[in-house]
Design a protein around this motif. Structure first.
Motif, short mmCIF file in Angstrom:
data_model
loop_
_atom_site.label_atom_id
_atom_site.label_comp_id
_atom_site.label_asym_id
_atom_site.label_seq_id
_atom_site.Cartn_x
_atom_site.Cartn_y
_atom_site.Cartn_z
N SER A 280 0.87 -1.14 -0.06
CA SER A 280 -0.14 0.06 0.01
C SER A 280 1.00 1.13 0.11
CB SER A 280 -1.07 -0.02 1.16
OG SER A 280 -0.08 0.18 2.28
N ILE A 281 0.14 2.48 -0.38
CA ILE A 281 1.02 3.46 -0.18
C ILE A 281 0.29 4.70 0.28
CG2 ILE A 281 0.29 4.33 -2.74
CD1 ILE A 281 3.92 4.72 -1.71
N ALA A 282 0.78 5.35 1.28
CA ALA A 282 0.28 6.66 1.84
C ALA A 282 1.13 7.57 1.51
CB ALA A 282 -0.03 6.41 3.32
N ALA A 283 0.48 8.88 0.86
CA ALA A 283 1.63 9.84 0.58
C ALA A 283 0.89 11.27 0.82
CB ALA A 283 1.71 9.89 -1.03
N ALA A 284 1.69 12.19 1.16
CA ALA A 284 1.23 13.19 1.57
C ALA A 284 2.10 14.47 0.99
CB ALA A 284 1.06 13.81 3.08
N PHE A 285 1.63 15.29 0.43
CA PHE A 285 2.24 16.59 -0.35
C PHE A 285 1.89 17.93 0.14
CE2 PHE A 285 1.73 13.01 -3.15
CZ PHE A 285 3.21 12.68 -3.62
N ARG A 286 2.85 18.73 0.45
CA ARG A 286 2.42 20.18 0.71
C ARG A 286 3.15 20.90 -0.22
NH1 ARG A 286 3.46 20.48 5.94
NH2 ARG A 286 5.73 21.42 5.41
N MET A 287 2.42 22.03 -0.89
CA MET A 287 2.72 22.51 -2.26
C MET A 287 3.11 23.91 -2.01
SD MET A 287 2.58 20.01 -4.09
CE MET A 287 2.63 20.75 -5.93
N ASP A 288 4.11 24.38 -2.61
CA ASP A 288 4.45 25.89 -2.59
C ASP A 288 4.20 26.20 -4.05
OD1 ASP A 288 5.73 28.36 -2.47
OD2 ASP A 288 7.75 27.55 -2.20
N GLY A 289 3.21 26.92 -4.33
CA GLY A 289 2.96 26.80 -5.80
C GLY A 289 2.59 25.94 -6.66
N LYS A 290 3.57 25.72 -7.77
CA LYS A 290 3.57 24.36 -8.44
C LYS A 290 4.32 23.31 -8.03
CE LYS A 290 1.40 24.63 -12.63
NZ LYS A 290 1.53 24.36 -14.19
N ARG A 291 5.44 24.00 -7.15
CA ARG A 291 6.40 22.85 -6.53
C ARG A 291 5.96 22.31 -5.30
NH1 ARG A 291 10.59 23.49 -9.73
NH2 ARG A 291 10.67 25.34 -11.31
N VAL A 292 6.68 21.06 -5.12
CA VAL A 292 6.40 20.38 -3.80
C VAL A 292 7.28 20.96 -2.63
CG1 VAL A 292 6.42 17.89 -2.67
CG2 VAL A 292 5.68 17.97 -5.06
N ALA A 293 6.69 21.29 -1.59
CA ALA A 293 7.69 22.01 -0.65
C ALA A 293 8.02 20.80 0.16
CB ALA A 293 6.89 22.83 0.13
N ASP A 294 7.26 19.95 0.68
CA ASP A 294 7.53 18.74 1.16
C ASP A 294 6.80 17.60 0.92
OD1 ASP A 294 9.21 17.41 3.40
OD2 ASP A 294 8.22 18.38 5.17
N ALA A 295 7.25 16.44 1.32
CA ALA A 295 6.44 15.30 0.75
C ALA A 295 6.87 14.09 1.84
CB ALA A 295 6.90 14.63 -0.43
N ARG A 296 5.69 13.19 2.02
CA ARG A 296 5.74 11.94 2.75
C ARG A 296 5.54 10.85 1.87
NH1 ARG A 296 8.38 14.44 5.54
NH2 ARG A 296 8.11 14.81 7.60
N LEU A 297 6.18 9.94 1.64
CA LEU A 297 5.68 8.71 0.89
C LEU A 297 5.98 7.52 1.81
CD1 LEU A 297 7.31 9.66 -2.57
CD2 LEU A 297 4.93 8.84 -2.27
N VAL A 298 4.96 6.81 1.99
CA VAL A 298 5.32 5.63 3.09
C VAL A 298 4.58 4.36 2.47
CG1 VAL A 298 4.82 4.82 5.30
CG2 VAL A 298 5.04 7.08 5.05
N ALA A 299 5.46 3.52 2.27
CA ALA A 299 4.92 2.04 1.83
C ALA A 299 4.56 1.07 3.02
CB ALA A 299 5.86 1.31 0.75
N GLY A 300 3.27 0.36 2.75
CA GLY A 300 2.91 -0.47 3.74
C GLY A 300 3.07 -1.90 3.03
N ALA A 301 3.14 -2.69 4.11
CA ALA A 301 3.35 -4.32 3.94
C ALA A 301 4.63 -4.50 3.15
CB ALA A 301 2.09 -4.81 3.13
N VAL A 302 5.65 -3.67 2.91
CA VAL A 302 6.71 -3.97 2.53
C VAL A 302 7.94 -4.52 3.62
CG1 VAL A 302 6.53 -2.85 0.07
CG2 VAL A 302 7.66 -1.52 2.03
N ALA A 303 7.54 -3.92 4.68
CA ALA A 303 8.63 -4.23 5.76
C ALA A 303 7.93 -4.49 7.16
CB ALA A 303 9.45 -2.94 5.95
N CYS A 304 8.42 -4.62 8.26
CA CYS A 304 7.74 -5.01 9.45
C CYS A 304 7.22 -3.71 9.95
CB CYS A 304 8.80 -5.59 10.43
SG CYS A 304 8.11 -6.26 12.16
N VAL A 305 7.53 -2.74 9.53
CA VAL A 305 6.92 -1.28 9.92
C VAL A 305 6.57 -0.43 9.05
CG1 VAL A 305 8.11 -1.19 12.05
CG2 VAL A 305 9.23 0.04 9.91
#
Ligand SMILES: Cc1cc2nc3c(=O)[nH]c(=O)nc-3n(C[C@H](O)[C@H](O)[C@H](O)COP(=O)(O)OP(=O)(O)OC[C@H]3O[C@@H](n4cnc5c(N)ncnc54)[C@H](O)[C@@H]3O)c2cc1C
Ligand code: SF4
Lengths: 103, 332
Positions: B248-273
């Motif tokens: 699975s994937i859970a993602a969050a993006f905070r934008m600054d205009g058209k650009r990504v200011a900060d991002a989180r990309l987290v994959a589920g079920a690929v590791a123990c956490v």
């Protein structure tokens, strides 16, 4: 159905591991038509239903997969989604050619 | 599967104070019960036994969602997954969590299952659930990581002797949201970031969390940081419902205009956490969200992955989910 052959352990115990399809996995509409041809070798022209159809369903699915992938990639059953994903991503197959124990 | 509930003493406290009094008195003897969707599996199958069960179900102070001073949310651990999915504040601020909760199991399980229980649940490695004496159960072998091991659902990243994966969908979303958990015991309160609360086998091969005996998870805190950001959640499983994630994937993006200011990309079920894809995050920060940046991020997402015999497919699957998250994330 999955089995660990080394330890003789069955993995598919219980409904959440055996994974029968649920309501959400079936197409909303299914079209059924009959091939209107009697069987010449049975006295009433009747045909068996049930078991004989499994072979037909398997070959229909394999043909559909071959069509989608543009070639006969899997000359075998079962074919699981993992094999298709691996193939499309250009990765080597993880299942042996005659292996039947597939998750 | 034996499917008969064995005998135990049942305690049903109606306040956190009373529950803590019980857990400290019963010490490691007590099994904490929330919605029972994991607990009953262990107890009915008799792979685990307990002398006493402390049922938190009657504690109203552990239920519900409140806005915190800084604009984040405080979610009671006993709030059901159905309520999380439907709650207006969660949908408005952190839709990622609502979506992840809505993809857990089936409606019946979400009606009973709680957020706290979903975070604390044990791994679904089928060997371990079978009751074998593997590393995680205190033995000295991993049954899944063998040449004949049926390890399609197991880890491609972060394994250390044990190759089991995290089963929780909400944990993946909460990791992307930088949430933390409040753990209470008679000795006081600890506030632990979710990334330290959930642990892999290199830290503790016997448990998936740092919950101590006698402690109760009371609250999940979601800080305001990602409130109203652009989110994406997708879970690939064998069935549309009633099934754990393959990836699975859970993602969050905070934008600054058209650009990504900060991002989180987290994959589920690929590791123990839940596994943060740091390299993919770096690849997209400072750029526009486009096919090009999606491709760059996907190409580094699972660097260092070590697939087992039957889970190679998780590599392209994770890469594809990263592509889609960057391309298709949506704002509130
Ligand atoms: C068939 C099936 C399919 C499922 N599919 C999914 C899925 O797709 N995605 C997913 O994320 N989950 C899935 N689950 C797991 C289910 O969602 C979780 O087991 C459930 O959310 C656990 O919550 P619960 O409230 O029932 O906890 P319980 O079963 O009561 O508790 C789980 C564990 O957490 C501990 N615990 C619970 N609450 C607390 C607390 N407040 N403080 C301290 N310890 C606590 C208990 O002691 C126990 O060890 C599935 C479960 C089943 C049975
Ligand atoms: S993956 Fe972990 S839980 Fe599963 S058999 Fe191996 S050691 Fe046990």
């Amino acid at each position: 159905m999955v089995y660990d052959p080394q330890n003789g352990l069955p993995a598919s115990v219980g409904f959440y591991q055996a994974k029968p399809a649920t309501y959400g996995d079936c197409p909303r509409a299914m079209r059924v038509t009959a091939v209107d041809k009697p069987d010449p070798s049975s006295p009433l022209g009747t045909k068996g239903i049930g078991e004989p159809l499994l072979g037909c369903a398997g070959s229909a699915l394999l043909c559909a997969i071959s069509d989608a992938l543009g070639g006969h990639v899997f000359n075998r059953t079962p074919v699981v989604a993992d094999m298709i994903i691996n193939h499309v991503a250009g990765r080597p197959p993880t299942h042996g050619p005659l292996q039947t124990n597939c998750q | 599967m034996r499917d008969m509930m064995p005998h135990f003493d049942l305690y049903q406290p109606d306040s956190v104070a009373a529950a803590l009094e019980l857990t400290s008195r019963l010490d490691e003897q007590a099994w904490i019960l929330a919605g029972g969707q994991d607990s009953f599996d262990w107890l009915k199958n008799r792979t685990r036994r307990t002398a006493a069960v402390v049922d938190l179900g009657a504690i109203d102070e552990l239920k519900g969602v409140r806005e915190s001073a800084g604009g984040g949310l405080e979610i009671g651990a006993l709030t059901t997954l159905t309520d999380i999915e439907a709650h207006p504040l969660i949908r408005e601020k952190f839709e990622l969590l609502a979506r992840a909760a809505g993809r857990v199991a089936s409606p019946q399980i979400r009606n009973a299952g709680t957020l706290g229980g979903n975070l604390c649940q044990d791994t679904r490695c089928w060997y371990y659930r079978h009751g074998v004496d593997c590393y995680r159960a205190g033995g000295n072998i991993c049954y899944a990581d063998t040449p004949e091991g049926q390890n399609r659902e197991h880890a491609i990243l972060g394994a250390s002797r044990c190759v089991a994966v995290s089963p929780s969908d909400t944990a993946t979303a909460l990791t992307a949201l930088d949430a933390s958990v409040v753990l209470r015991s008679r000795a006081g309160e600890r506030i632990v970031p979710i990334s330290e609360f959930l642990v892999g086998p290199a830290i503790n091969i016997r448990a998936m969390t740092t919950l101590r005996p006698g402690e109760i998870l009371t609250t999940v805190r979601v800080p305001a940081i990602w409130s109203g950001a652009m989110f994406y959640f997708e879970k690939v499983a064998d069935r549309a419902a009633w099934d754990f994630a393959l990836v699975s994937i859970a993602a969050a993006f905070r934008m600054d205009g058209k650009r990504v200011a900060d991002a989180r990309l987290v994959a589920g079920a690929v590791a123990c956490v839940p596994w943060r894809l740091h390299a993919a995050e770096r690849a997209v920060v400072g750029r526009e969200r486009s096919e090009d940046s999606a491709e760059r991020a996907a190409s580094v997402a699972v660097d260092g992955a070590r697939p087992l015999n039957y889970n190679h497919f998780k590599i392209p699957l994770t890469e594809n989910l990263v592509r889609r998250a960057i391309r298709d994330a949506q704002g509130a």
